[in-house]
Design an enzyme around this catalytic site. Sequence first.
Site, PDB file in Angstrom:
ATOM      1  N   GLY A  54       0.280  -0.931  -0.022  1.00 16.28           N
ATOM      2  CA  GLY A  54       0.009  -0.158   0.280  1.00 16.28           C
ATOM      3  C   GLY A  54       0.752   1.086  -0.026  1.00 16.28           C
ATOM      4  N   CYS A  81       5.522  -5.775   1.327  1.00 16.31           N
ATOM      5  CA  CYS A  81       5.902  -4.578   1.919  1.00 16.31           C
ATOM      6  C   CYS A  81       4.961  -3.767   2.464  1.00 16.31           C
ATOM      7  CB  CYS A  81       5.530  -4.162   0.252  1.00 16.31           C
ATOM      8  SG  CYS A  81       6.170  -2.583   0.244  1.00 16.31           S
ATOM      9  N   TYR A  82       4.106  -2.947   2.624  1.00 15.70           N
ATOM     10  CA  TYR A  82       3.541  -2.628   3.282  1.00 15.70           C
ATOM     11  C   TYR A  82       2.954  -3.319   4.014  1.00 15.70           C
ATOM     12  CZ  TYR A  82      -0.022   0.529   6.235  1.00 15.70           C
ATOM     13  OH  TYR A  82      -0.898   1.349   6.878  1.00 15.70           O
ATOM     14  N   HIS A 169       8.383  -7.274  -4.263  1.00 17.24           N
ATOM     15  CA  HIS A 169       6.651  -7.862  -4.711  1.00 17.24           C
ATOM     16  C   HIS A 169       6.803  -8.742  -5.303  1.00 17.24           C
ATOM     17  CE1 HIS A 169       3.998  -3.562  -3.400  1.00 17.24           C
ATOM     18  NE2 HIS A 169       5.666  -3.613  -3.911  1.00 17.24           N
ATOM     19  N   GLU A 171       4.403 -10.794  -6.544  1.00 14.78           N
ATOM     20  CA  GLU A 171       3.431 -10.507  -7.514  1.00 14.78           C
ATOM     21  C   GLU A 171       3.978  -9.906  -9.011  1.00 14.78           C
ATOM     22  OE1 GLU A 171       3.915  -9.030  -5.082  1.00 14.78           O
ATOM     23  OE2 GLU A 171       2.028  -6.739  -5.531  1.00 14.78           O
ATOM     24  N   ASP A 227     -17.455 -11.435 -22.571  1.00 17.81           N
ATOM     25  CA  ASP A 227     -17.600 -11.440 -21.192  1.00 17.81           C
ATOM     26  C   ASP A 227     -19.600 -12.603 -20.765  1.00 17.81           C
ATOM     27  OD1 ASP A 227     -15.792 -10.448 -20.311  1.00 17.81           O
ATOM     28  OD2 ASP A 227     -16.406  -8.929 -19.596  1.00 17.81           O
ATOM     29  N   LYS A 369     -10.741 -11.606 -15.665  1.00 18.20           N
ATOM     30  CA  LYS A 369     -11.506 -12.197 -17.365  1.00 18.20           C
ATOM     31  C   LYS A 369     -10.412 -13.100 -17.998  1.00 18.20           C
ATOM     32  CE  LYS A 369     -12.594  -9.577 -21.324  1.00 18.20           C
ATOM     33  NZ  LYS A 369     -13.457  -8.707 -20.828  1.00 18.20           N
TER      34      LYS A 369
END
Length: 513
Positions: A54, A81-82, A169, A171, A227, A369
Amino acid sequence: MTEQIVILDFGSQYTQVIARRIREGNVYCTILPYSTSAKEIAAMRPKGLVLSGGPASVYAADAPHPDKRIFELGVPILGICYGLQLMAHYLGGKVEPGQKREYGKGTLRVKDPSCPLFATLPARLQVWNSHGDKLTRLPVGFRPVAITENSSYAALENRRSKFFGLQFHPEVVHTPRGPELISNFIHGICGCGRDWTMLNYVDTAVKTIREQVGRERVILGLSGGVDSSVAAALIHRAIGDQLTCIFVNNGLLRGREAGVVREVFGRHFKIKLHYEDASRLFLNKLRGVTDPERKRKIIGRTFIKVFEAATRKVGAAKFLAQGTLYPDVIESVPIAGNPAAMIKSHHNVGGLPKKMKFKLVEPLKCLFKDEVRQLGLELGLPKEIVLRQPFPGPGLAVRILGEVTPRRLTILREADSIVMEEMKAADLYYKIWQSFAVLLPVRSVGVMGDERTYEYTLAIRAVDSQDGMTADWVKLPYDILEKLSSRIINEVKGVNRVCFDISSKPPATIEWE
Ligand code: XMP
């Protein structure tokens, strides 16, 4: 109950990316606002908790703080991180402003390879950092397990409590082995299986839809986009003829669009399909309109009217199905500096008014998605539909600058087909976010044979993007540009000049209107 990981969102721009990485590890996960109570979290019986990064500093007056009882839930926690700094803050460590912001690529050196987070990973890893504050004292019971150039506490653990923290990070793509790190947490440490697959999801969703709908009828507005198409195929699998799809031709579709939808859904899937050709109405309403916002409003309003009328034609139904996706329903955390919280979508022109008294069926509401595309393939939808590039709701109208007329639509449609054909032939269509033609309200002088011409200009746009929020223009090879230009000028009557758009978003947008 599906096994799941809970991610608490502290406003990182990467929170959804964490969720996608976990799902790619075939584990279900849910993103919740940081303020969710420990009691609510406990009720969900998560196998583990991830505290996102964050933009705040843990000591700032308005810093987002979790319910501190989350540390007493008895489930493994990974702080990123945060998230790591919060763990330190609550568990007896110390966080201070760093001398300099650590930002960008770094090299992580694993000091204790027995740490289960780094199982199977080498002793040196490329990682991505983005933080200002720095951990200066370890929380009680924690040990450092990896370091970077600037931090002796780049990764830490409390193996007994199963609490882990990463200053970098895992990710993002700039941490290439990040997916394995996340897998080590969700599988190795939290003990999750690999049950979250789209094949399994079909069964779960079919059951849920049947329970929700019973013997009632469902209506779905099919646009031909990914979608609504996947939602249609899934709901049809669950309730067959209780589903009626309405496809509105607004006259602003691409060349083969209406045909493909009728072929795939009507003939192949044998879904009850009501085809409403309203092209003339839309074009009448758009006559003389040049302002982009007015065009969008007119198209949005006309769509609602036509759709409402069509729902009356197909007979009474209790439910309306929508292809709402997970990113549309995640509550974004309103923290200054979180771009996800500030960007408002201007694209919901297809949204239907509340006064339509339907109950909603939204079977894609918990999917990203890429999962929807996978689900579409599992359901047997063709690649042409499932992997197609995004196409705006207001259709070709936002790619015709100035007035939308039948002649301009024909020109753009023909050029658009050529762009699509050539991008597919070059094996690029499915690799990039979008590629299309735009008709400019500009005419210029040319020469064809012995004759002087005064015709339209077309722009080619090709962009790459993760989510449409930002985009880079794609450096299409010269031979493809050459082919596009020569085919369009030779084959499309009314065009004598082709340009290539070399703007990225921001500051340009992807569409021209
Ligand atoms: P912009 O032009 O805002 O577009 O950079 C971002 C992405 O959204 C698509 N787009 C739309 N999609 N209805 C939609 O469903 C719309 O009105 C609309 N306008 C733009 C655009 O194609 C791009 O992928």
